[in-house]
Write an enzyme that holds these catalytic residues in place. Structure first.
Site, mmCIF file in Angstrom:
data_model
loop_
_atom_site.group_PDB
_atom_site.id
_atom_site.type_symbol
_atom_site.label_atom_id
_atom_site.label_comp_id
_atom_site.label_asym_id
_atom_site.label_seq_id
_atom_site.Cartn_x
_atom_site.Cartn_y
_atom_site.Cartn_z
ATOM 1 N N THR A 87 28.882 45.953 33.904
ATOM 2 C CA THR A 87 28.513 46.092 35.195
ATOM 3 C C THR A 87 27.328 45.859 35.780
ATOM 4 O OG1 THR A 87 30.199 48.016 35.347
ATOM 5 C CG2 THR A 87 28.729 47.952 37.196
ATOM 6 N N ASP A 112 21.313 45.739 32.949
ATOM 7 C CA ASP A 112 20.697 45.872 34.121
ATOM 8 C C ASP A 112 20.243 47.552 34.496
ATOM 9 O OD1 ASP A 112 22.979 46.260 37.237
ATOM 10 O OD2 ASP A 112 23.192 46.620 34.800
ATOM 11 N N ASP A 126 25.958 44.150 28.951
ATOM 12 C CA ASP A 126 26.446 45.187 29.632
ATOM 13 C C ASP A 126 27.482 44.402 30.789
ATOM 14 O OD1 ASP A 126 27.281 47.282 30.776
ATOM 15 O OD2 ASP A 126 25.621 47.038 32.486
#
Length: 1591
Positions: free
Chosen positions: A663, A1105, A661
């Site tokens: 961000t 996250d 990912d």
């Protein structure tokens, strides 16, 4: 027939207007919030899936390769086709009806009069065992292991004497030891779970007692539970009596519960202690009927009502000792006004005449029957969690944990709001608002609970954390005519009215509610299922090898049986018939069968059953090493690298693809407001990492430019602060918190650019201050501080910037939002809030302005806002804003658009009626609310846009470069825009200027268009997408040349993942160095991972996250979660949890490679040692007609794997190390061998097997040849030619050979490894001496002294060891000399001292690796033959530093455009070079090699700053825009693809937004069409016109 009246409808048209109330809380309370927008839609409740919390991510319903179309029947749910691992079905969900203070109807009772509905107890048990069930249950679980069953089968065979086992009891010792050790381990683990269960089940809660809960019967308890409860009380009573007798001091008694047990609060990790008694002195315990002291509620329940009445209602009187009454309402459903003069300015009552209050108070009704006569005995008493039942009233206090799923009736907040922290559910630490039911807010103490008559019709238990549907019904009496017939009323109950078990109550004095789900039926327990189980690849391959050994064992036993049967079937010619009294079986067939099973017992060690136990020990040790690695410890969060799956550590050493990912994974997810565009004019100064990368590609010396720009930004900061304070003395402005640097904005806010721009600037900040769901907390002081708590860091950054610019959100006062606008306190009434979610991509707030006008403020993604703008208006503003947003996005900033709409009172009242009606719907509530919200979010007027920076984490570029040198391919899967992702890609070394960017942007295309585009690009690589090419790609693990990169958006990815195109798409991606998938959903992330993992047959790792990353984390072979700012959802479902992305390099390149190589070597050596031992026994059978006579003493056979050879091979798997961790990072190419799976293969397995067979022949036949010519005698005249003595000769030599062979295959010979090897060799000598000293050893008696006393034994031992190890030694010598592996060369260089420079560093990335990645922080070279390192420091290296000390640009950027990445040309075979393979000198900063870009413009020189807004040059914006213009006009790349990206205006955001024509503003658009249109936000004008015409 009574009419069902919904909330918001007045009974008789009468509305009560009560007096004002006071609120002293400093915590803002957002109310009337339309929370549906944050929820996930539910599917049919017929069949639910029980799975991990984190599996519930939006839109995760895909096939292994393709995302399915959305469906109203199953929107937001994970289907069986989802690539999410194993899923556990749960029984069909049954709805339930809960009666409160009403008798059960006959249909709800059974024949005995008890309730038919049986609800689970609130006592939970996560432990597997109880004291009674531990032994049988643990044995049952252990014998699920095939290895233990095999052992047990061997023991059972040995019981029968016909199979020739001398001591069957002794043969059971190894299995008993294994079972006992495993049972002890399981008992310790389960004991910990039991302790935690008891702490949780015995946690205190205040429960209403002395009233009749008809939903549960105390008499309806099973006999077994009665026996258990009686036994527990009996033994607890005995224990306490003995403790009381023997105690020297009597401890102060704690509060007693119903059962008389101590209920004093213990500060456990599950329930936090709260001390409240000192403020509530007037409420004391009263004596119960049975004489037992009952602890009353520490916070009064709340208040004793007096006889005074207000409008016919009993009014509570506030006792001075009760803090919870400070905010208690004196009248239901009243709005409060703060009147305290010493409160902050914004919290004082605003009595401005500008405020035109037109808000009326609705009659929501009340569930209280005030005329009902009650006993008055009900009281809230402290009790255990385990005693809570469905239908109980419970009261929860601040900081306490919720004991069950509870519907909120009332809270200490007069508006019914309370705040919960859901960290235990989804890992998020931000507070969420939950609201009490409107009809229940008068229920505030025990007497009210007795008078509340209502029914809750609830859906059944289901695991969706984000959805709940129920309705509360009651009979409402007319207050003016109490004797008249009541009418039925109802109020819907949603997820916003439900407190989930496991949450914590925060910033709220107390909350009172009714329990609807308990125990295993609560949402948190339904989500307690384990994440999909993953098995290591080696474990799967190992099964094949074990099967091979079974096959070998079968044929060995079969040969023995056949030979033995044939021998007894032939008369004469064999000497055995003269020494035997007949065969055991009596006939040749029976003799063969008996011999077969006897051979199974004899050769049992051929099947390495103990290998599984050894692997478990090794993997546990490796997990401990990973956890203990201080270099992967993140001190900011106090978080080490935490292995959650201990069985896949070797998979970390075989990773070929990493899916990440962006961000929060590559970036910090700490948002800073940097720039904005207002009325078409850009504001803000910043020098982002993406901009630095872009300028570096132009040949600019970014270090010099960054220094100049930063100096200018510092000057601008000083000026802006001065101008802000001159304009308004903002006490909430902290200089260090200012991130938005723009003196121009302050000047324009003062009117220097005209009145229109001034109003636009003010309106923009007001919109940011009003359109949010932020919770404020004010810390008193001089000056006071305001802390914003938001559900996303973006929202907090927007509100904080508004505060810094003088538009400070002070708090909430019921529906009112208190804002200080440039020193003027204003009150805005928030009528409705339509919240943001990933589907809507926007949020809105409907606000009544101080002048009475109603406005809707909306912020969201540019595509969503532009499609809802008023048609035909603001064309120039749209174009200018879109261009500004494009510039911001290319700088790597996250952009949002802000718009508004004026609403008339009539239109709003009509809309709010529809909204309230939709909110009260019991079916399809979310869909109806979304349709209503979509109707009002149209005809918007654009205000401007925002740009927020999410900076790269420390070490991300270095880590990506290092992983790339190892041959690992990194793909980025993000939901961000294409431009943002591309610039971040350049910043973090994923993309370079030498790459051609292959762009897939086909929102309007068909599969045929996508197919043509794929074929076009495949021709570049001479590919067609055939099956043969795919088969070749599966065998090719070489990293692609760094010449191409592929960027694709979500709409195009849907086409590429279709069955017809996915193979060609996969082959094209295989040829690209980097792949960026933008604007993709969680389902598409999982589909991409599944496509690559299964299509190329590789090992994949996913890292993220957030909750949107859970799908791909669970789909990958190894999932890594980052404990970041978005909560711990990804961590909870991952296999490994780390604190930062940079730790991934050490996890994979160091621990992963070590683990894989160790386990591979250990496994091969384990098979080898079993072959040597077993085949030595087999060779002996040739000379005794395969009658299964034991050559070795039986104790040898039992102890060979348990003691004699177990420790060296285990130690090899735990501690062996070919090179150190620093060398592993300095030479990441060593990782390639694991990626290609060369450490363990079937060829290697058979080589070890062949080596074992050879050595077994040497071990046996050397001893055989020693005794064949003649025998020996001991000094006392006794013969040494018996079987047991010969066995000592061969067994001792075999054990020494095996352990020496393991040591020879070990890379690291430290003192521990050598010591353990020597001890293991000596152990057989020790055992032989001890065991043969006892007469109980029978024929083995005195064997040690007799054998060890002969010279022939020691001579034979030396000869056997030499002959066995010599071939292996010679092979290693030849291989390392003439065909060395990469690691052999590196180890030689380590011995030469060429890596000694690493000893002075303790960094995550060795400096040499950073050098090669382009960091150019240091230059190093080797001069002379001695290889001494001479270095010149050009720029300081920035290791893991604080954010303030970190350079503004990414330190690992390539210094010039023309510098070619050297690591792209090196592979695992490149380690034949010593230092030059990772020492590369870089050209000086700011220079380029000869190439087409030598004529690039000079670096930017900032001009003198002019402070007049109209004349001042905006350096950041102009610098970036000029860079784009130069790039668009430049054709120096001479590449066919790159210009199409940067030169094409069609692909840019500005071009796309300019084509968007307010599709949602068409007057003829129906809600049904709108709902279809919402499914895709990127669509062409033609499609919109077609849909508009059909509507």
């Amino acid at each position: 027939m009574n009419r069902v009246q919904f909330d918001g409808e007045a009974t008789d048209g009468n509305e009560e207007q009560g007096p004002k109330r006071t609120n002293t809380s400093n915590v803002s309370k957002p109310t009337k919030r339309m929370r549906w927008a944050t929820q996930r839609k539910t599917g049919h409740s017929a069949v639910k899936k029980r799975r991990s919390i984190l599996n519930r991510v939006p839109m995760v319903h895909v096939s292994p390769y393709e995302e399915k179309q959305s469906s109203n029947a199953n929107d937001g749910q994970i289907t069986e086709d989802s690539p999410m691992g194993e899923q556990q079905p749960t029984p069909e969900s049954q709805s339930r009806t809960i009666w409160v203070n009403l008798p059960l109807p006959d249909h709800a009772k059974n024949e005995q009069g008890f309730p038919k509905a049986q609800y689970s107890r609130n006592k939970i048990r996560t432990a597997k065992y109880t004291p009674l069930s531990f032994v049988p249950k643990n044995l049952w679980f252990q014998f699920h292991n095939i290895a233990n069953i095999y052992f047990l089968f061997i023991i059972i065979l040995g019981i029968f004497s016909i199979f020739g086992v001398d001591n069957p009891g002794l043969s059971a010792v190894p299995l008993i030891v294994i079972l006992c050790l495993t049972a002890i381990k399981d008992a310790i683990e389960d004991w910990r779970r039991t302790v935690l269960d008891n702490e949780l089940n015995n946690s205190p809660v205040y429960r209403l007692v002395n009233w009749n809960n008809v939903n549960a019967s105390e008499d309806n308890i099973s006999l077994w539970r009665r026996v258990k409860k009686a036994s527990t009380k009996f033994f607890v009573g005995i224990y306490r009596s003995m403790k009381h007798v023997f105690a020297k001091k009597k401890a102060k008694p704690g509060e007693k519960g119903i059962d008389g047990e101590d209920l004093s609060r213990q500060p456990t990790n599950m329930t936090k202690a709260t001390v409240r008694t000192q403020a509530r002195d007037s409420f004391q315990s009263i004596q119960s009927d049975d004489g037992e002291d009952i602890a009353m509620t520490p916070v009064p329940s709340p208040g004793i009502r007096h006889s005074s009445q207000v409008n016919g209602h009993l009014a509570p009187e506030t006792p001075n000792s009760a803090r919870s009454f400070d905010t208690a309402p004196t009248e239901p459903n009243q709005h409060l006004t703060v009147a305290s003069e010493d409160a902050p300015s914004g919290l004082r009552a605003n009595r401005s005449s500008k405020r035109k209050s037109t808000m009326t108070h609705k009659d929501y009704g009340s569930i209280l029957d005030r005329q009902k006569e009650t006993s008055g005995t009900a009281k809230f008493q402290k009790d255990y969690w385990k005693n809570v039942q469905v239908g109980d009233f419970v009261r929860i206090y601040n900081d306490e944990q919720i004991p069950a799923d509870v519907v909120v009736l009332s809270t200490s907040d007069p508006d019914g709001a309370c705040y919960v922290e859901t960290k235990n559910l989804d890992g998020e630490t931000n507070l969420k608002v939950r609201n009490a039911l409107q009809a229940g807010r008068e229920v505030r103490h025990a007497r009210d609970c007795e008078k509340a008559d209502f029914i809750i019709e609830s859906e059944g238990p289901q695991p969706n954390l984000y959805a709940y549907n129920a309705v509360m019904k009651w009979q409402q009496k007319d207050e003016k005519n109490p004797e008249g017939p009541p009418h039925e009323r109802a109020e819907p109950i949603g997820i916003n009215n439900l407190l989930l078990r496991g949450c914590n109550l925060r910033n709220t004095e107390w909350a009172l509610g009714v329990v609807v789900f308990t125990g295993s039926q609560t949402k948190i327990m339904l989500n307690a299922g384990a994440t999909p189980s993953k098995r290591a690849r080696m474990a799967k391959d190992l099964n094949k090898n074990v099967i091979y050994n079974f096959i070998i064992l079968f044929f060995m036993c079969l040969i023995a049986g056949i030979v033995q049967g044939c021998i007894w079937g032939i008369d004469g010619g064999f000497t055995a018939q003269y020494f035997e009294f007949g065969s055991l079986g009596g006939s040749p067939p029976v003799d063969g069968i008996v011999t077969f099973w006897s051979a199974v017992i004899l050769f049992q060690n051929l099947v390495p059953i103990s290998l599984y136990i050894s692997l478990e020990i090794i993997r546990s040790a490796q997990a401990f090493f990973i956890y203990s690695d201080t270099f992967m410890y993140y001190d900011r969060l106090d978080y080490p690298c935490t292995p959650k799956s201990w069985d896949i550590s070797d998979d970390l050493g075989q990773i070929e693809y990493i899916f990440s990912d962006k961000t929060g994974t590559l970036t910090q997810n700490v948002m800073e407001f940097k720039k904005c565009t207002i009325n078409g004019r850009p504001y803000g100064e910043a020098y982002t990492e993406a901009e630095a990368g872009m300028r570096r590609r132009e040949g600019v010396d970014v270090e010099k430019e960054a220094a100049e720009v930063n100096a200018q930004i510092a000057e601008s900061r000083v000026e802006m602060l001065r101008e802000l304070r001159k304009m308004h003395d903002n006490v909430y402005l902290k200089d260090e918190n200012l991130t938005f640097i723009s003196p121009d904005y302050v000047h324009d806010l003062n009117g220097r650019s005209g009145e229109e721009q001034r109003r636009a600037c003010e309106r923009f900040m007001v919109a940011l201050a009003l359109c949010h769901t932020v919770i404020t907390e004010t810390t008193p002081g001089d000056p006071p501080e305001i802390e914003f708590k938001a559900q996303s860091p973006d929202e907090a950054a927007l509100v904080a910037t508004a505060r810094d610019c003088g538009f400070t959100v002070l708090g909430r006062n019921n529906d009112d939002l208190l804002v200080n606008v440039l020193g003027d306190d204003r009150t805005y009434q928030v009528l409705n809030t339509l919240e943001f979610n990933s589907t809507r991509k926007r949020m809105s707030a409907i606000v009544r302005m101080p002048d009475g006008q109603i406005k809707l403020f909306c912020k969201g993604a540019d595509s969503m806002i532009y499609s809802r703008l008023l048609k035909g208006q603001q064309q120039e503003l749209r174009k200018a804003t879109a261009e500004n947003l494009e510039v911001f996005a290319r700088e790597g900033l996250r952009t949002l658009c802000v718009a508004e709409r004026d609403l008339t009172e009539e239109y709003y009242q009509e809309w709010v009626r529809d909204h309230d009606f939709a909110a009260q719907a019991l079916t399809n509530r979310e869909d109806r609310l979304e349709e209503v919200a979509d109707r009002i979010e149209r005809d918007l007027m654009l205000i401007g846009g925002t740009a927020i920076e999410d900076r790269l984490q420390d070490g991300v570029p270095d880590t990506i470069a290092l992983l790339g040198r190892a041959g690992i391919k990194l793909w980025v899967l993000t939901g961000d825009k294409v431009e943002t992702a591309i610039n971040i890609g350049f910043s973090c070394n994923l993309l370079t200027t030498e790459m051609e960017l292959i762009l897939f942007d086909m929102p309007e295309a068909t599969k045929e268009d996508a197919s043509q585009l794929l074929d076009k690009h495949l021709k570049t690589f001479n590919l067609t997408g055939s099956d043969e090419e795919l088969a070749a790609a599966r065998l090719n693990h070489e990293p692609p040349d760094p010449t191409h990169a592929l960027i694709i958006d979500g709409e195009s990815l849907k086409l590429a993942l279709s069955d017809e195109l996915r193979q060609r798409f996969l082959l094209l991606c295989k040829q690209c160095k980097s792949v960026l998938c933008c604007r993709v959903s969680p389902a598409q992330k999982a589909a991409v991972v599944s496509l690559v993992k299964n299509g190329l047959d590789i090992m994949a790792l996913s890292i993220g996250d957030g909750a949107n990353d859970v799908a791909m984390i669970q789909e990958a072979d190894v999932g890594v979660g980052i404990a970041g700012e978005e909560g711990r959802q990804a961590v909870m479902s991952s296999d490994y949890a780390i604190g930062q992305f940079r730790f991934l390099q050490r996890l994979v390149l160091v621990h992963g490679r070590w683990s894989y190589r160790r386990l591979a070597e250990m496994t091969g050596n384990f098979f080898y040692k079993n072959i040597v031992w077993t085949f030595a026994l087999f060779w002996y059978q040739i000379y005794n007609n395969f009658d299964i006579t034991y050559l070795f003493d039986y104790t040898y056979i039992l102890l060979v794997n348990l003691a004699f050879t177990s420790l060296p091979v285990i130690l090899m798997g735990v501690l062996d190390q070919d090179v150190s961790d620093k060398v592993s990072l300095a030479v990441p190419q060593l990782y390639r061998k694991g990626m290609e799976r060369k450490e363990w293969s079937q060829v290697k397995f058979w080589l070890y097997m062949a080596d074992g067979i050879y050595q077994s022949a040497i071990c046996y036949f050397m001893g055989h040849l020693l005794f064949a010519p003649a025998t020996f005698e001991s000094p006392n005249g006794r013969n040494l030619d018996d079987r047991s003595r010969i066995g000592v000769y061969i067994a001792c030599a075999t054990i020494v050979v095996v352990n020496s062979y393991i040591l020879l295959n070990t890379y690291r010979w430290d003192w521990l490894m050598v010591l353990i090897t020597v001890i293991s060799c000596l152990l057989i000598f020790f055992w032989t001496g001890v065991y043969s000293s006892f007469e109980g050893s029978f024929q083995f008696y005195k064997a040690a002294s007799e054998v060890y006393g002969t010279l022939t034994f020691w001579a034979l031992l030396l000869l056997i060891v030499t002959l066995c190890l010599l071939p292996r030694f010679c092979a290693k010598f030849l291989q390392k000399t003439y065909r060395p592996y990469d690691v052999d060369i590196i180890r030689e260089q380590v011995r030469q001292g060429k890596f000694d420079y690493l000893d002075q560093y303790e960094a995550f990335v060795p400096p040499k690796a950073v050098m090669e990645s382009g960091a150019s922080s240091e230059t190093a070279e080797v001069s002379g033959e001695d290889g001494q390192r001479k270095s010149e420091t050009m720029h300081a290296r920035y290791p893991s530093t604080t954010e303030s000390a970190r350079p503004i640009y990414a330190p690992s950027e390539a210094p010039t455009m023309g510098t070619r990445q050297p690591h792209s040309q090196t592979g695992s075979d490149g380690t034949d070079r010593t230092v030059p393979s990772f020492d590369f000198t870089q050209p000086p900063r700011g220079t380029t090699q000869a190439g087409p870009l030598d004529s690039s413009p000079e670096p930017y020189r900032p001009s003198p700053v002019t402070r007049v807004s109209t004349d001042r040059v905006r350096p950041s914006f102009e610098r970036t825009r000029s860079s784009f213009e130069r790039t668009r006009s430049r054709q120096s790349y001479e590449r066919p693809v790159r210009p199409s990206f940067e030169a094409s205006r069609d692909f840019s955001s500005a071009a796309y937004l300019s084509r968007v024509e307010s599709s949602y503003s068409q007057p003829g658009l129906t809600p049904q069409t709108t709902q279809v249109a919402r499914k895709r936000y990127d669509r062409s004008e033609d499609i919109r016109e077609e849909r508009g015409s059909t509507s």
